[in-house]
Design an enzyme around this catalytic site. Structure first.
Site, PDB file in Angstrom:
ATOM      1  N   GLU A 264       0.957  -1.287  -0.227  1.00  0.00           N
ATOM      2  CA  GLU A 264       0.129  -0.452  -0.048  1.00  0.00           C
ATOM      3  C   GLU A 264      -0.063   0.696  -0.160  1.00  0.00           C
ATOM      4  O   GLU A 264       1.605   1.296   1.092  1.00  0.00           O
ATOM      5  CB  GLU A 264      -0.865   0.204   0.986  1.00  0.00           C
ATOM      6  CG  GLU A 264      -1.886   1.317   0.983  1.00  0.00           C
ATOM      7  CD  GLU A 264      -2.134   1.990   2.407  1.00  0.00           C
ATOM      8  OE1 GLU A 264      -1.686   3.323   1.978  1.00  0.00           O
ATOM      9  OE2 GLU A 264      -2.561   1.632   3.584  1.00  0.00           O
TER      10      GLU A 264
ATOM     11  N   CYS B 235      -2.394   7.984   4.127  1.00  0.00           N
ATOM     12  CA  CYS B 235      -2.261   8.149   3.709  1.00  0.00           C
ATOM     13  C   CYS B 235      -3.442   8.255   2.529  1.00  0.00           C
ATOM     14  O   CYS B 235      -3.507   8.465   1.588  1.00  0.00           O
ATOM     15  CB  CYS B 235      -2.127   6.742   3.285  1.00  0.00           C
ATOM     16  SG  CYS B 235      -3.248   5.524   3.718  1.00  0.00           S
TER      17      CYS B 235
END
Length: 506
Positions: free
Chosen positions: A229, A266
């Site tokens: 990720e 994020c």
């Protein structure tokens, strides 16, 4: 890539993980679920000891970190229920069919089994929720795979302390020895990843770091799945009608989302597209002015943020809506307040090569779009894959009763093609831990866009399918037997169905 002999300490860790793989895979779902719950309970019980260490090493607030412990525990318990439920096994049964369209079909039964030892590269910005006890670790253990965590250098003491709590809980629950271990060091992590006994990898971090590790995983003599990720700018699109209805609320939500945890998330909204006549400047300043400065995670991140911020603010055509700032203390730690800048769509297009990258810190770009410009084409023009994409609509627009209905539908479709989560009238920070969640997306949001790192679907990353043909019941996994003692959902193909495949579409 040839595998060099591991140093003695790493060899012992990997050998222990490999030895634990079969006994761990053989544990019953109920036993594994009880072990996971015991880990979750132990983390919450140790929170008062762990959180102060995390505060010292990361600079994050006590409330944020305590919430992370709770989130990690909830996620682990959710996986416990998922393990027993067994839906992630996707059990399929095709009984013997002598009237199959292509001749006699044998008895076929399909399920999933654990990959084997997996290495998880922990994140810096979530010292609990995406680190040692985070979602990747929980999914790996839930899948029945021995876990090796490569600790993040930003919180080494916390990593060891948290791992000790988890390892003790796993042992107390009767799990095989060495189903969880920790390694430190960049080179050590790569050495583990390249070892042939490691069957999978997970990572949360930068695009550059994730790409490098993914390339290593794929260049091994026997490539392995690697779930990284990575980066995301999480574009947001706001209509004029939405601004007319709730301009101040949008400004407040925007600032809160950008400034939370000093923007080191994020899912922070990096770009917000608004009509040229948005009138948000005053409301944004009002919302941002009281935000107190927040320490960035470490000096390296602070320096990177300062450089990126300066580059953007010095770009011709960029104006400061709320300038914010960053200061460094005597130890090199950076302390920041939110910065929001605005520019025209033409400016963004002209400088897209430098402006469209992620800013890891409390900064966001407000993009002013001329009237009549369609939002939908901007997704593919300006961005690659993202974890999220957001639209803010008016009440009438959500009801589909406005003239721009088709344009909005095209925008939602464009976001869907490039993001793992599509939000309406909210902000992307705050990822709900829930079975239906998708925390992933096309490159560069992740290395593999068919998965999620949050939610029960995350377990399937660390399992592989296997089919049994004409197997006696005594040799079948419980979820594939006719009596199905676990009560797992089975997809059973009725005999003779193949004769009618496609007939209703003629």
């Amino acid at each position: 890539m040839a595998q060099s002999p591991l140093p003695t300490a790493l060899e012992e860790i990997v050998a222990r993980a490999a030895a634990a793989a079969t006994p761990f895979a053989r544990t019953t779902p109920e036993a594994r679920a009880k072990a996971l719950v015991r880990v979750a309970d132990a983390l919450e019980e140790a929170s008062a000891d762990l959180v102060p260490i995390a505060m010292r090493e990361t600079g994050l607030s006590e409330a944020r970190l305590s919430g992370e412990v709770t989130r990690s525990a909830v996620q682990i318990r959710m996986f416990a229920d998922a393990v027993v439920d067994g839906a992630y096994l996707d059990a399929r049964v095709d009984p013997l069919d002598e009237h199959f369209a292509l001749g006699v079909r044998p008895d076929l039964r399909r399920t999933h089994i654990p990959l084997g030892p997996v290495v998880n590269f922990a994140a810096s910005n979530f010292p609990f929720a995406f680190s040692v006890p985070g979602g990747d670790s929980a999914a790996i253990l839930a899948a029945g795979c021995p876990l090796i965590v490569k600790a993040h250098p930003g919180h080494p003491e916390l990593s060891d302390a948290t791992a000790a709590v988890m390892i003790e809980a796993l042992a107390a629950a009767g799990m095989p020895e060495h189903v969880m271990q920790v390694v430190h060091g960049f080179d050590e992590g790569i050495a583990v990843l390249t070892d042939p006994r490691i069957k999978g990898g997970a990572f949360t971090g930068s695009i550059a770091g994730g790409r490098a590790l993914a390339d290593i995983a794929q260049s091994r003599p026997a490539p392995i799945p690697f779930y990284g990720e990575l980066g995301s700018v999480n574009p947001v699109f706001v209509t004029q009608a939405a601004l007319n209805e709730r301009r101040d609320a949008i400004a407040e939500g925007y600032v809160t989302s950008v400034s939370g945890s000093a923007g080191q998330l994020c899912t922070k909204p990096g770009f917000v597209f608004v009509p040229e006549s948005h009138g948000l400047d005053t409301a944004l300043n009002t919302a941002a002015t009281p935000v107190a400065e927040h320490r960035l995670l470490n000096p390296r991140i602070a320096q990177g943020y300062a450089e990126r911020r300066e580059l953007i603010m010095s770009t011709p055509g960029v104006r400061a809506v709320h300038e914010g700032g960053i200061r460094f203390d005597d130890e090199g730690q950076g302390w920041a307040t939110p910065t929001i800048v605005a520019m025209s769509l033409d400016t963004l297009r002209e400088h897209a090569a430098t402006l469209t990258h992620e800013v890891f810190g409390p900064m966001s770009l407000l993009i002013e779009v001329a009237e009549g410009t369609a939002y939908a084409p901007l997704m593919s023009e300006l961005f690659e894959g993202n974890l999220t994409g957001t639209v803010h609509l008016s009440v009438d627009e959500k009801a589909g009763s406005t003239a721009n209905r088709d344009a909005l539908a095209e925008l939602v479709e464009a976001i869907t093609l490039q993001a793992g989560r599509v939000l309406f009238d909210g902000w992307p920070t705050g990822v709900a831990v829930s079975p239906a969640q998708t925390h992933g997306g096309p490159w560069p949001a992740t290395t593999l866009d068919t998965s999620t790192s949050v939610g029960t679907a995350a377990i399937s990353r660390f399992q592989r399918p296997v089919t049994y043909q004409n197997a006696a019941a005594a040799f079948l996994p419980a979820e594939l037997r006719d009596d199905n003692p676990r009560g797992v959902a089975q997809r059973i193909s009725p005999a003779g169905k193949s004769q009618n495949w496609g007939s209703r579409w003629r």
